[in-house]
Design an enzyme around this catalytic site. Structure first.
Site, short mmCIF file in Angstrom:
data_model
loop_
_atom_site.label_atom_id
_atom_site.label_comp_id
_atom_site.label_asym_id
_atom_site.label_seq_id
_atom_site.Cartn_x
_atom_site.Cartn_y
_atom_site.Cartn_z
N HIS A 1 0.95 4.83 -4.28
CA HIS A 1 0.06 3.84 -5.63
C HIS A 1 -0.59 2.30 -4.62
O HIS A 1 -1.07 1.58 -5.26
CB HIS A 1 1.38 3.10 -5.99
N ASP B 1 5.42 11.54 -8.83
CA ASP B 1 6.14 10.46 -9.95
C ASP B 1 6.88 10.19 -11.03
O ASP B 1 7.79 10.89 -10.47
CB ASP B 1 4.87 9.67 -9.56
ZN ZN Z 1 7.44 5.72 -7.86
#
Ligand code: ZN
Length: 456
Positions: free
Chosen positions: A271, A322
């Protein structure tokens, strides 16, 4: 010895026709021969591609997918309200539940075309925060799920010590993640023992959760455990954490990490959606992989990764699912490209003169995912693990197509139903589009989520 013959295959030198791939009994690619006749007894398939690693997953979150789409009581529903519901959900999960969910997630990843997963595993302690008798109990359950599904596993036990940069203790909802450097070392030992029961392509790395959850001393204490294995970290997902890092350490997260940690090709920065241009270029030069999770980053409103600048500077990228709000390789690829198009108001943004969008993304995430997982795979070449995915070229979306257009159609008009077969280190775990243990894994998961959804 297993033999797979394909009408077309994407090899390191480009597309080739009538390709025969031989696997040895250990699950490695022994030989690749283009322009070959299909031997009797070979598996005959349409298109054969190197299967990517799904480099970032929190398996348990799959079971709360779809439950957080209503606006909460907070004035601005956000990442942080989502996180509170996630903590409440966690109270319901013991070892058996963790294993059932992980097996279902891994099965769906295989059916989507991934050969392996990097499980960023941070659920370690029992509800209430006490350690299990075996500190690595839940790591062992992730490994047990991989033993059942045959999906390749790079296990990344997470080091999570503090609730923020001010070193505040974890909130009640976070006590299942807690470790000190000392208890984390014991956990890491236990995780290594659990992985020893898996085939030899399994890998162990470490994952300091974030710069909020691991202070500089803690980070320095746990890094040696990685050896030459992978190091993953959530780096700069939300503007609030950028502000927090600047307030406490005087630098933005990626800027701080690159200046204060030995970031290199072993590292995967998850991220990296909050970077200024200088950070993007410096991160590309570090050799670390950018772990991108385009569907989750869209779901959580994280922001848009600067893929144009990063890839243009030679940066390595990979794809992860994720939160597992949706498990789809084709959709991750197109969401990444579409995010760039929406920002730049342009088309085919990540294509190059030599490679279409689909081809460039596929090759990038296959190589980057393997690097991030510490896995000798990512291409169809002798000596690498046989991580292979076959697409059904008889499907309407792919009929009459070859070369880069095949991958563009998979990524932009197709979906994972085009995946016919998946081999993970030679284990043929998806055939006819279905995982070999699809029925029992799905039945167990169905019974579990029916119960869990009644409680939330
Ligand atoms: Zn994560």
């Amino acid at each position: 010895m297993t033999e797979i013959w394909a009408e077309t295959a994407l090899l390191p030198g480009g597309w080739a026709a009538d390709v025969l791939v031989r696997l040895d009994d250990a699950g490695r690619i022994a030989a690749v021969t283009p322009g070959a006749e299909a031997p009797a007894g070979a598996a005959r398939r349409g298109a054969l591609l190197p299967a990517p690693v799904n480099l970032h997953s929190h398996a348990f979150q799959r079971a709360m997918a779809g439950l957080t789409e209503a606006r909460g009581p907070d004035p601005a529903d956000s990442f942080w309200t989502w996180r509170r519901l996630m903590y409440r959900f966690l109270d319901q999960l013991g070892p058996d539940e963790v294993q059932v969910i992980a097996a279902y997630v891994q099965m769906q990843m295989a059916e989507a075309g991934y050969a392996a997963v990097g499980e960023f595993h941070y659920l370690h302690n029992a509800p209430g925060g006490g350690a299990y008798a075996d500190r690595a109990e839940l790591s062992g359950r992730i490994a047990a799920a991989a033993a059942e599904t045959g999906l390749g596993l790079t296990l990344l036990p997470v080091f999570y010590q503090y609730g923020g940069c001010d070193l505040r203790p974890l909130a009640p909802g976070q006590d299942r993640f807690f470790n000190t450097p000392e208890t984390f070392a014991a956990l890491h030992d236990g995780a290594a023992r659990a992985l020893a029961a898996l085939p030899p392509d399994a890998r162990l790395g470490i994952a300091p959760h974030s710069l909020r959850a691991a202070d500089p001393a803690g980070l320095a204490a746990v890094l040696p455990l990685a050896g030459d294995g992978p190091v993953h970290i959530h780096v700069a997902e939300q503007q609030a954490e950028v502000d927090e890092l600047i307030a406490h350490r005087g630098a933005r997260p990626v800027e701080w990490l690159l200046a204060n940690a030995p970031v290199d090709a072993r590292w995967c920065l998850i991220h990296a959606t909050q970077m200024v241009a200088e950070e993007t270029l410096a991160m590309a030069a570090s050799g670390a992989v950018a772990g991108l999770c385009p569907i989750t980053e869209s779901s959580l409103g994280d922001g848009i990764f600067d893929g144009v600048r990063f890839l243009g500077a030679g940066g390595a990228i990979g794809i992860g699912s994720d939160s597992n709000i949706r498990i789809s390789l084709s959709e991750e690829l197109r969401t990444l490209e579409y995010s760039q198009r929406l920002r730049d108001r342009a088309r085919a943004v990540l294509a190059t003169p030599e490679r279409s969008t689909g081809r460039r993304l596929w090759e990038a995430v296959a190589a980057g995912g393997a690097q991030a997982a510490g896995r000798a795979s990512g291409a169809i070449a002798p000596g690498l693990w046989a991580d292979l995915v076959a697409l059904d070229t008889g499907a309407g979306e792919l009929l009459g197509l070859s070369g880069d257009r095949l991958l563009d159609s998979f990524a932009f008009q197709g979906d994972d139903r085009l995946v016919s077969d998946l081999w993970s280190a030679g284990r043929h775990i998806v055939t006819g589009g279905r995982h070999v243990a699809h029925a029992p894994i799905t039945a167990r998961y169905g019974a579990l989520v029916t119960r869990l959804r009644g409680l939330l």
